[in-house]
Scaffold this motif. Structure first.
Motif, PDB file in Angstrom:
ATOM      1  N   HIS A  11      -6.666 -10.821 -16.027  1.00 19.38           N
ATOM      2  CA  HIS A  11      -7.834 -11.664 -15.745  1.00 19.38           C
ATOM      3  C   HIS A  11      -8.376 -11.409 -14.339  1.00 19.38           C
ATOM      4  O   HIS A  11      -9.586 -11.441 -14.107  1.00 19.38           O
ATOM      5  CB  HIS A  11      -7.465 -13.145 -15.882  1.00 19.38           C
ATOM      6  CG  HIS A  11      -7.010 -13.545 -17.243  1.00 19.38           C
ATOM      7  ND1 HIS A  11      -7.793 -13.405 -18.379  1.00 19.38           N
ATOM      8  CD2 HIS A  11      -5.830 -14.086 -17.668  1.00 19.38           C
ATOM      9  CE1 HIS A  11      -7.134 -13.845 -19.432  1.00 19.38           C
ATOM     10  NE2 HIS A  11      -5.938 -14.265 -19.026  1.00 19.38           N
ATOM     11  N   TRP A  12      -7.468 -11.194 -13.394  1.00 11.99           N
ATOM     12  CA  TRP A  12      -7.855 -11.001 -12.000  1.00 11.99           C
ATOM     13  C   TRP A  12      -7.444  -9.627 -11.475  1.00 11.99           C
ATOM     14  O   TRP A  12      -7.304  -9.437 -10.278  1.00 11.99           O
ATOM     15  CB  TRP A  12      -7.220 -12.082 -11.121  1.00 11.99           C
ATOM     16  CG  TRP A  12      -7.856 -13.434 -11.256  1.00 11.99           C
ATOM     17  CD1 TRP A  12      -8.863 -13.808 -12.103  1.00 11.99           C
ATOM     18  CD2 TRP A  12      -7.514 -14.610 -10.517  1.00 11.99           C
ATOM     19  NE1 TRP A  12      -9.158 -15.136 -11.952  1.00 11.99           N
ATOM     20  CE2 TRP A  12      -8.346 -15.653 -10.974  1.00 11.99           C
ATOM     21  CE3 TRP A  12      -6.581 -14.884  -9.527  1.00 11.99           C
ATOM     22  CZ2 TRP A  12      -8.272 -16.947 -10.461  1.00 11.99           C
ATOM     23  CZ3 TRP A  12      -6.502 -16.168  -9.011  1.00 11.99           C
ATOM     24  CH2 TRP A  12      -7.348 -17.191  -9.472  1.00 11.99           C
ATOM     25  N   LYS A  13      -7.248  -8.686 -12.364  1.00 12.43           N
ATOM     26  CA  LYS A  13      -6.898  -7.328 -11.945  1.00 12.43           C
ATOM     27  C   LYS A  13      -8.178  -6.634 -11.499  1.00 12.43           C
ATOM     28  O   LYS A  13      -8.999  -6.194 -12.305  1.00 12.43           O
ATOM     29  CB  LYS A  13      -6.252  -6.571 -13.104  1.00 12.43           C
ATOM     30  CG  LYS A  13      -5.866  -5.129 -12.790  1.00 12.43           C
ATOM     31  CD  LYS A  13      -4.747  -5.036 -11.765  1.00 12.43           C
ATOM     32  CE  LYS A  13      -4.321  -3.589 -11.572  1.00 12.43           C
ATOM     33  NZ  LYS A  13      -3.322  -3.424 -10.502  1.00 12.43           N
ATOM     34  N   LYS A  14      -8.366  -6.555 -10.169  1.00 14.26           N
ATOM     35  CA  LYS A  14      -9.620  -6.062  -9.608  1.00 14.26           C
ATOM     36  C   LYS A  14      -9.308  -5.395  -8.269  1.00 14.26           C
ATOM     37  O   LYS A  14      -9.005  -6.079  -7.287  1.00 14.26           O
ATOM     38  CB  LYS A  14     -10.603  -7.222  -9.419  1.00 14.26           C
ATOM     39  CG  LYS A  14     -11.981  -6.831  -8.935  1.00 14.26           C
ATOM     40  CD  LYS A  14     -12.858  -8.077  -8.823  1.00 14.26           C
ATOM     41  CE  LYS A  14     -14.254  -7.721  -8.327  1.00 14.26           C
ATOM     42  NZ  LYS A  14     -15.099  -8.932  -8.172  1.00 14.26           N
ATOM     43  N   LEU A  36       0.825  -1.205   0.000  1.00 14.63           N
ATOM     44  CA  LEU A  36       0.000   0.000   0.000  1.00 14.63           C
ATOM     45  C   LEU A  36       0.864   1.261   0.000  1.00 14.63           C
ATOM     46  O   LEU A  36       0.583   2.223  -0.719  1.00 14.63           O
ATOM     47  CB  LEU A  36      -0.937   0.000   1.207  1.00 14.63           C
ATOM     48  CG  LEU A  36      -2.153  -0.914   1.138  1.00 14.63           C
ATOM     49  CD1 LEU A  36      -2.808  -1.029   2.502  1.00 14.63           C
ATOM     50  CD2 LEU A  36      -3.162  -0.406   0.114  1.00 14.63           C
ATOM     51  N   ALA A  37       1.915   1.253   0.805  1.00 15.95           N
ATOM     52  CA  ALA A  37       2.769   2.436   0.912  1.00 15.95           C
ATOM     53  C   ALA A  37       3.475   2.737  -0.405  1.00 15.95           C
ATOM     54  O   ALA A  37       3.613   3.906  -0.798  1.00 15.95           O
ATOM     55  CB  ALA A  37       3.796   2.243   2.029  1.00 15.95           C
ATOM     56  N   TYR A  38       3.907   1.676  -1.104  1.00 20.50           N
ATOM     57  CA  TYR A  38       4.611   1.885  -2.369  1.00 20.50           C
ATOM     58  C   TYR A  38       3.635   2.028  -3.531  1.00 20.50           C
ATOM     59  O   TYR A  38       3.831   2.839  -4.441  1.00 20.50           O
ATOM     60  CB  TYR A  38       5.580   0.730  -2.637  1.00 20.50           C
ATOM     61  CG  TYR A  38       6.195   0.790  -4.016  1.00 20.50           C
ATOM     62  CD1 TYR A  38       7.172   1.734  -4.309  1.00 20.50           C
ATOM     63  CD2 TYR A  38       5.772  -0.077  -5.019  1.00 20.50           C
ATOM     64  CE1 TYR A  38       7.723   1.806  -5.590  1.00 20.50           C
ATOM     65  CE2 TYR A  38       6.317  -0.013  -6.289  1.00 20.50           C
ATOM     66  CZ  TYR A  38       7.281   0.932  -6.575  1.00 20.50           C
ATOM     67  OH  TYR A  38       7.817   1.011  -7.848  1.00 20.50           O
ATOM     68  N   GLY A  39       2.563   1.200  -3.530  1.00 22.42           N
ATOM     69  CA  GLY A  39       1.588   1.206  -4.609  1.00 22.42           C
ATOM     70  C   GLY A  39       1.798   0.077  -5.594  1.00 22.42           C
ATOM     71  O   GLY A  39       2.083   0.296  -6.771  1.00 22.42           O
ATOM     72  N   PHE A  41      -7.110  -1.197  -0.175  1.00 22.93           N
ATOM     73  CA  PHE A  41      -6.639  -1.607  -1.488  1.00 22.93           C
ATOM     74  C   PHE A  41      -7.563  -1.099  -2.593  1.00 22.93           C
ATOM     75  O   PHE A  41      -7.091  -0.683  -3.663  1.00 22.93           O
ATOM     76  CB  PHE A  41      -6.496  -3.140  -1.550  1.00 22.93           C
ATOM     77  CG  PHE A  41      -5.141  -3.626  -1.110  1.00 22.93           C
ATOM     78  CD1 PHE A  41      -4.151  -3.911  -2.036  1.00 22.93           C
ATOM     79  CD2 PHE A  41      -4.847  -3.784   0.233  1.00 22.93           C
ATOM     80  CE1 PHE A  41      -2.902  -4.345  -1.641  1.00 22.93           C
ATOM     81  CE2 PHE A  41      -3.604  -4.222   0.650  1.00 22.93           C
ATOM     82  CZ  PHE A  41      -2.619  -4.508  -0.287  1.00 22.93           C
ATOM     83  N   LYS A  42      -8.862  -1.113  -2.341  1.00 22.60           N
ATOM     84  CA  LYS A  42      -9.802  -0.632  -3.349  1.00 22.60           C
ATOM     85  C   LYS A  42      -9.607   0.849  -3.621  1.00 22.60           C
ATOM     86  O   LYS A  42      -9.565   1.288  -4.780  1.00 22.60           O
ATOM     87  CB  LYS A  42     -11.238  -0.907  -2.898  1.00 22.60           C
ATOM     88  CG  LYS A  42     -12.285  -0.647  -3.970  1.00 22.60           C
ATOM     89  CD  LYS A  42     -13.653  -1.123  -3.526  1.00 22.60           C
ATOM     90  CE  LYS A  42     -14.677  -0.947  -4.637  1.00 22.60           C
ATOM     91  NZ  LYS A  42     -16.037  -1.427  -4.211  1.00 22.60           N
ATOM     92  N   GLU A  43      -9.470   1.631  -2.572  1.00 22.05           N
ATOM     93  CA  GLU A  43      -9.273   3.073  -2.733  1.00 22.05           C
ATOM     94  C   GLU A  43      -7.947   3.399  -3.407  1.00 22.05           C
ATOM     95  O   GLU A  43      -7.832   4.405  -4.125  1.00 22.05           O
ATOM     96  CB  GLU A  43      -9.359   3.755  -1.366  1.00 22.05           C
ATOM     97  CG  GLU A  43     -10.771   3.751  -0.772  1.00 22.05           C
ATOM     98  CD  GLU A  43     -10.787   4.121   0.698  1.00 22.05           C
ATOM     99  OE1 GLU A  43      -9.719   4.485   1.232  1.00 22.05           O
ATOM    100  OE2 GLU A  43     -11.876   4.036   1.314  1.00 22.05           O
TER     101      GLU A  43
END
Length: 399
Positions: free
Chosen positions: A361-364, A96-99, A128-130
């Motif tokens: 395929h699973w990029k969500k 999260l900190a790096y992205g 993660f969603k935000e």
């Protein structure tokens, strides 16, 4: 073409790295990071010269700042957490900190207590969603493939699923009186915990290894198996609508159970610190240090694993029973990757899950368990990369 960082350099990480190199259409660069640099470098040396750029780095995965520094220098497209489950949260924090997107093979466990729950990682959903980042939880076999099997069964063979039985059979023989096929600390914590299964809207708890069944596994034979609690049950009851019961069984031999009971009786499986000559030690961690390293079992383990899921439900108003499973040979896995089948059946799905994210395929954005995602490309990749699945439309049901 993408770059990944694999955190960890044990048996599962070794298989996953091997398979990333094999799948060079997706993986252009692989950085292997471990607390012990020499282990990462050994793995890099083993896999070099096969068309994928490899590097080794040292990192303490308990330290968020070290992880962020590593990510900043290496600039990965995805982080594959194949370290210990105690480190899931620090690695997620660093992602999260790096992205950067995240994937692991086992749910977080607090070091001080044996708790197999997703609540700590599910608490990261909004973060993660935000951030527009994807986190994939449990892309091993169980958890992992068993959940993809469930999504596939529901999509293609059922209108509704009423019962799920997950059966994990390791028919391998390593020749030791007592050894574990994956991290001894994690294995013994899992087996020593109370069993649980879900039925009619509630959890029913059992004593450790209290519920025993016998099952005839294809290509392995008749084995005793015992009811355990396993983390994928927790997510499947939320994501498979209409589910009335779910159970998880794992096979154990008599020698393993006898030794485990003796060790438990003398306190060696405890995770409560004790004072030993002025030092605080955890008995289970000491036991881990004296047991054979699971990574050393490959050349001496023979036999096969059979892991699968039996479903019962309805299709077009008719009762339907369906069994999806995989059989993996220990020696074939070792000859291919240098690891036995338990590491192989976890490392291959880790690579496939990573490829699913990198290929889109699973990029969500958000935090997801595998049954929430499209199973079809993953199922095709299992056949392509060494874990072909089989079907039985008239399986023997577990009583």
């Amino acid at each position: 073409m993408s770059k990944v960082i694999i955190i960890g350099a044990g048996g599962v990480a070794s298989v996953a790295a091997y398979k990333c190199v094999e799948n060079s259409e997706v993986f252009q660069e692989v950085c292997i990071a471990s607390r012990t640099l020499s282990k990462a470098q050994t793995l890099v040396d083993k896999l070099s010269g096969r068309g994928v750029k490899l590097s080794a780095r040292q990192v303490d995965a308990d330290q968020v700042d070290q992880l962020v520094e590593l990510f900043t220098q290496e600039k990965p497209d995805l982080v594959m957490n194949l370290a210990l489950p105690y480190q899931d949260l620090t690695i997620m924090d660093a992602c999260l900190a790096y992205g950067v997107d995240y994937l692991d093979t086992a749910n977080y466990e607090p070091p001080e207590t044996a708790k197999f729950e997703y609540k700590w990682q599910w608490a990261y959903r909004d973060k993660f969603k935000e951030a527009g980042l994807t986190a994939i939880l449990g892309s091993g076999f169980d958890p992992g493939v068993t959940q993809v099997f469930s999504a596939y069964a529901l999509k293609h063979h059922f209108d509704s699923i009423r019962t799920i039985d997950i059966l994990d059979c390791n028919g391998g023989d390593h020749g030791y009186p007592f050894a574990t096929n994956f991290n001894p600390e994690i294995n013994i914590r899992e087996v020593s915990a109370n069993g649980r299964y879900w039925e009619k809207g509630e959890w029913i708890e059992t004593k450790p290894l209290e519920v025993k069944r016998t099952y005839d596994f294809k290509e392995v034979g008749q084995k005793d198996m015992y009811l355990l609690y396993h983390e994928e049950e927790e997510s499947l009851i939320q994501n498979i609508p209409g589910l009335e019961r779910i159970r998880f069984f794992m096979t154990f031999g008599e020698s393993y159970l006898t030794h485990l009971q003796c060790l438990k009786n003398v306190g060696m499986t405890s995770i409560v610190p004790i004072d030993f000559e002025g030092q605080q030690i955890i008995p289970l961690q000491f036991l881990k240090a004296v047991l054979p390293d699971p990574a050393s079992l490959g050349p001496r383990t023979v036999g096969k694993t059979n892991i699968g899921v039996i479903f019962e439900g309805e299709k077009a108003g008719q009762l339907q029973r369906y069994y999806l499973y995989n059989i993996c040979d220990h020696q074939e896995a070792y000859q291919e990757t240098g690891a036995q089948a338990v590491s192989y059946t976890t490392g291959v799905p880790a690579m496939i899950g990573a490829a699913m994210v990198l290929q889109g395929h699973w990029k969500k954005p958000g935090v997801h368990n595998l049954e929430e995602l499209n199973p079809d490309p993953f199922m095709a990749a299992l056949n392509q990369f060494g874990l072909p699945w089989q079907e039985d439309f008239d399986p023997v049901m577990v009583p």
